[in-house]
Enzyme design. Structure first.
Site, PDB file in Angstrom:
ATOM      1  N   GLU A   3      13.292  -7.329  14.508  1.00 55.58           N
ATOM      2  CA  GLU A   3      13.001  -8.749  14.380  1.00 55.58           C
ATOM      3  C   GLU A   3      13.206  -9.242  12.944  1.00 55.58           C
ATOM      4  OE1 GLU A   3       9.900  -9.759  17.855  1.00 55.58           O
ATOM      5  OE2 GLU A   3       8.970  -8.841  16.115  1.00 55.58           O
ATOM      6  N   CYS A  29      12.311 -13.114   6.216  1.00 54.50           N
ATOM      7  CA  CYS A  29      11.605 -11.838   6.204  1.00 54.50           C
ATOM      8  C   CYS A  29      12.440 -10.849   7.013  1.00 54.50           C
ATOM      9  CB  CYS A  29      10.229 -12.067   6.842  1.00 54.50           C
ATOM     10  SG  CYS A  29       9.238 -10.593   6.940  1.00 54.50           S
ATOM     11  N   CYS A  83       8.396   2.283  12.328  1.00 54.20           N
ATOM     12  CA  CYS A  83       7.972   2.744  11.001  1.00 54.20           C
ATOM     13  C   CYS A  83       7.335   4.121  11.157  1.00 54.20           C
ATOM     14  CB  CYS A  83       6.951   1.757  10.418  1.00 54.20           C
ATOM     15  SG  CYS A  83       6.541   2.073   8.686  1.00 54.20           S
ATOM     16  N   CYS A 123      -0.115   2.375   9.203  1.00 53.01           N
ATOM     17  CA  CYS A 123      -1.199   1.573   8.642  1.00 53.01           C
ATOM     18  C   CYS A 123      -1.979   1.000   9.837  1.00 53.01           C
ATOM     19  CB  CYS A 123      -0.639   0.472   7.766  1.00 53.01           C
ATOM     20  SG  CYS A 123       0.397   1.148   6.444  1.00 53.01           S
ATOM     21  N   CYS A 169      -1.507  -2.696  11.239  1.00 53.15           N
ATOM     22  CA  CYS A 169      -0.139  -3.215  11.381  1.00 53.15           C
ATOM     23  C   CYS A 169       0.439  -2.908  12.760  1.00 53.15           C
ATOM     24  CB  CYS A 169       0.749  -2.606  10.296  1.00 53.15           C
ATOM     25  SG  CYS A 169       2.485  -3.049  10.478  1.00 53.15           S
ATOM     26  N   CYS A 207       2.959 -11.878   9.362  1.00 50.76           N
ATOM     27  CA  CYS A 207       2.941 -10.550   8.740  1.00 50.76           C
ATOM     28  C   CYS A 207       2.283  -9.532   9.644  1.00 50.76           C
ATOM     29  CB  CYS A 207       2.081 -10.563   7.479  1.00 50.76           C
ATOM     30  SG  CYS A 207       2.764 -11.457   6.155  1.00 50.76           S
TER      31      CYS A 207
HETATM   32  N1  SAH Z   1       6.301  -1.545   5.064  1.00 51.65           N
HETATM   33  C1  SAH Z   1       6.258  -2.464   3.995  1.00 51.65           C
HETATM   34  C2  SAH Z   1       6.832  -3.815   4.322  1.00 51.65           C
HETATM   35  C3  SAH Z   1       6.514  -4.408   5.673  1.00 51.65           C
HETATM   36  S1  SAH Z   1       4.862  -4.946   5.992  1.00 51.65           S
HETATM   37  C4  SAH Z   1       4.849  -2.598   3.483  1.00 51.65           C
HETATM   38  O1  SAH Z   1       3.931  -2.102   4.130  1.00 51.65           O
HETATM   39  O2  SAH Z   1       4.688  -3.174   2.416  1.00 51.65           O
HETATM   40  C5  SAH Z   1       4.729  -6.510   5.174  1.00 51.65           C
HETATM   41  C6  SAH Z   1       3.295  -6.889   4.781  1.00 51.65           C
HETATM   42  O3  SAH Z   1       2.506  -7.283   5.918  1.00 51.65           O
HETATM   43  C7  SAH Z   1       2.549  -5.733   4.141  1.00 51.65           C
HETATM   44  O4  SAH Z   1       1.845  -6.151   3.017  1.00 51.65           O
HETATM   45  C8  SAH Z   1       1.616  -5.326   5.241  1.00 51.65           C
HETATM   46  O5  SAH Z   1       0.548  -4.622   4.726  1.00 51.65           O
HETATM   47  C9  SAH Z   1       1.237  -6.664   5.834  1.00 51.65           C
HETATM   48  N2  SAH Z   1       0.631  -6.572   7.150  1.00 51.65           N
HETATM   49  C10 SAH Z   1       0.832  -5.605   8.075  1.00 51.65           C
HETATM   50  N3  SAH Z   1       0.099  -5.863   9.190  1.00 51.65           N
HETATM   51  C11 SAH Z   1      -0.563  -7.025   8.966  1.00 51.65           C
HETATM   52  C12 SAH Z   1      -1.438  -7.826   9.764  1.00 51.65           C
HETATM   53  N4  SAH Z   1      -1.743  -7.481  11.001  1.00 51.65           N
HETATM   54  N5  SAH Z   1      -1.931  -8.962   9.228  1.00 51.65           N
HETATM   55  C13 SAH Z   1      -1.569  -9.339   7.981  1.00 51.65           C
HETATM   56  N6  SAH Z   1      -0.735  -8.633   7.189  1.00 51.65           N
HETATM   57  C14 SAH Z   1      -0.235  -7.481   7.670  1.00 51.65           C
HETATM   58 FE1  SF4 Z   2       4.892   0.496   8.106  1.00 48.64          FE
HETATM   59 FE2  SF4 Z   2       3.365  -1.574   8.800  1.00 48.64          FE
HETATM   60 FE3  SF4 Z   2       2.434   0.223   7.063  1.00 48.64          FE
HETATM   61 FE4  SF4 Z   2       4.394  -1.457   6.309  1.00 48.64          FE
HETATM   62  S1  SF4 Z   2       2.309  -2.026   6.872  1.00 48.64           S
HETATM   63  S2  SF4 Z   2       4.310   0.773   5.949  1.00 48.64           S
HETATM   64  S3  SF4 Z   2       5.539  -1.637   8.256  1.00 48.64           S
HETATM   65  S4  SF4 Z   2       2.940   0.617   9.217  1.00 48.64           S
END
Ligand code: SAH
Ligand code: SF4
Length: 392
Positions: free
Chosen positions: A118, A132, A139, A143, A146, A368
């Site tokens: 996406e 974005c 991934c 996290c 996420c 995000c």
């Molecule tokens: N993998 C990279 C880039 C993609 S995530 C990273 O983790 O930085 C982009 C941003 O969205 C990151 O800061 C991540 O922590 C945040 N993010 C992920 N899940 C989220 C959620 N459910 N609500 C708000 N921000 C989130």
């Molecule tokens: Fe991967 Fe989501 Fe963690 Fe970014 S925030 S490293 S996309 S699991």
């Protein structure tokens, strides 16, 4: 997106065996050097003409945004026919396009069978609007807050596939030829699916392509790469791309960060902070952005805001506070608005800009951390078989 429909199955049993036909090479995402090289390798262009032809093609592809050879009017018809015998200039398939009430646009792109990711365009972010982009399908990191992290890694996206996301967005925004000013797509953030620093070669090549002055010509200072903290790749990222750095921090102590961002067990906070301090080119004009997702009752207390100030002391930095965006089955809640404002005020008083990121495109799961495609990991052999089957 409908969680019930997340299985991807390959049933090849009824497909007739057919001779493998290699798909024509797509010129749209090659670097200049690759473009020059393939013209010669395939015999389409004699070596002494390759640089000139590559320059012409480059301008048509990256400045005018054409997706075919027909409109390349300064190239003879004969030459265009030869090129079309060897190559294509093509876009990935758009599986789905959604537009949010707030103007955010999201595309689900299919690069190959089972390879979907996406891309999201967010108006009124950055100078004019930010795209974005995804760097991986799925991934490897998990996290806990996420959505993408719940999807196993399918594979890295190629440089061409990353550039294609920009091209598709520009097609949709009708932003060709590449404007020098007044752009709608003014910034790129690598904040879509995946961890860009686990795919640095392709991310760096894609940045080279979209920042090239005779093409899309986006300034490297308007390109931000976000990482969950792959410390050994920070300096290579800065050296190779001169991109702006964003760090997904989310916690100020190792115990909590180990839980939220499991990569922290490998590269704990003291490592990470030292790596950031060494990032090439950091200055007041080129600050590092810390991203901090606001999770109710988990990381949002005033004491944690003060700990954050202490942790980033002395760094040219700003903090983006991201209200947690829920997704189906997510285990957290977003902090209350008042709590987020109190947190922001502590950072502000300490001299750090700390904008609260307005959630965008939540109604289409484009905010995000909400991105996820239905691509599932399938055995590479099965995917190759399918790609061969569908190539003819
Ligand atoms: N993998 C990279 C880039 C993609 S995530 C990273 O983790 O930085 C982009 C941003 O969205 C990151 O800061 C991540 O922590 C945040 N993010 C992920 N899940 C989220 C959620 N459910 N609500 C708000 N921000 C989130
Ligand atoms: Fe991967 Fe989501 Fe963690 Fe970014 S925030 S490293 S996309 S699991």
């Amino acid at each position: 997106m409908d969680d019930a429909a997340q299985t991807f199955t390959l049933d090849l049993s009824h497909r007739p065996a057919s001779p493998a036909v290699a798909p024509l090479r797509n010129l749209a995402g090659l670097t200049r050097a690759e473009l020059t090289a393939v013209l010669v390798e395939t015999g389409a262009v004699p070596a002494d003409k390759a640089r000139m032809r590559a320059s012409q093609l480059w301008r048509w592809i990256h400045h005018f945004g054409v997706a075919g050879f027909d409109r390349m009017t300064d190239i003879s018809k004969e030459m265009r026919t030869t090129l079309a015998e060897h190559f294509v200039v093509a876009r990935p398939e758009i599986v789905e396009r959604q537009v949010s009430r707030d103007g955010t646009r999201k595309w689900l792109l299919r690069f190959a069978p089972g390879i979907e990711a996406e891309t999201v365009y967010i108006p009124d972010v950055g100078r004019a609007g930010a795209l974005c982009v995804s760097s991986q399908v799925g991934c490897t990191l998990n996290c806990t807050f996420c959505h993408t992290g719940t999807q196993a890694l399918v594979r890295n996206l190629t440089a061409a596939e990353i550039v294609a996301q920009v091209q598709v967005a520009r097609d949709d925004l009708e932003e060709w030829p590449s404007p020098r000013e007044e752009r709608r797509l003014s910034n790129i953030v690598f904040m879509g699916m995946g961890e860009p620093l686990y795919n640095l070669d392709n991310v760096a090549a894609a940045i080279d392509i979209v920042s090239d002055n005779e093409g899309i010509a986006l300034s490297r200072r308007r390109i931000t790469v976000s990482t969950s903290g792959v410390v050994p790749e920070l300096i290579p990222l800065g050296d190779r791309t001169q991109a702006m750095l964003a760090i997904s921090l989310h916690a100020t102590n190792d115990a909590l960060r180990d839980e939220l961002v499991p990569l922290n067990k490998k590269y704990p906070l003291d490592h990470l902070m030292a790596g950031i301090r060494a990032y090439p080119g950091l200055s007041n004009a080129r600050r590092v952005t810390f991203e901090y997702v606001m999770l109710k009752g988990i990381n949002d207390s005033p004491a944690e805001a003060r700990a954050l100030v202490k942790l980033i002391q002395g760094l040219p930095a700003k903090v983006n506070l991201i209200p947690f965006n829920p997704w189906p089955g997510s285990p957290y809640q977003c902090s209350d608005w008042g709590t987020i404002e109190t947190f922001a005020a502590i950072l502000n008083r300490a001299g750090y800009a700390s904008p609260i990121r307005t959630p965008r495109g939540r109604d289409i799961l484009a905010a995000c951390g909400q991105l996820k495609s239905e691509s599932e990991k399938v055995r590479a052999s099965a995917r190759r078989a399918l790609e061969t089957e569908t190539a003819d």
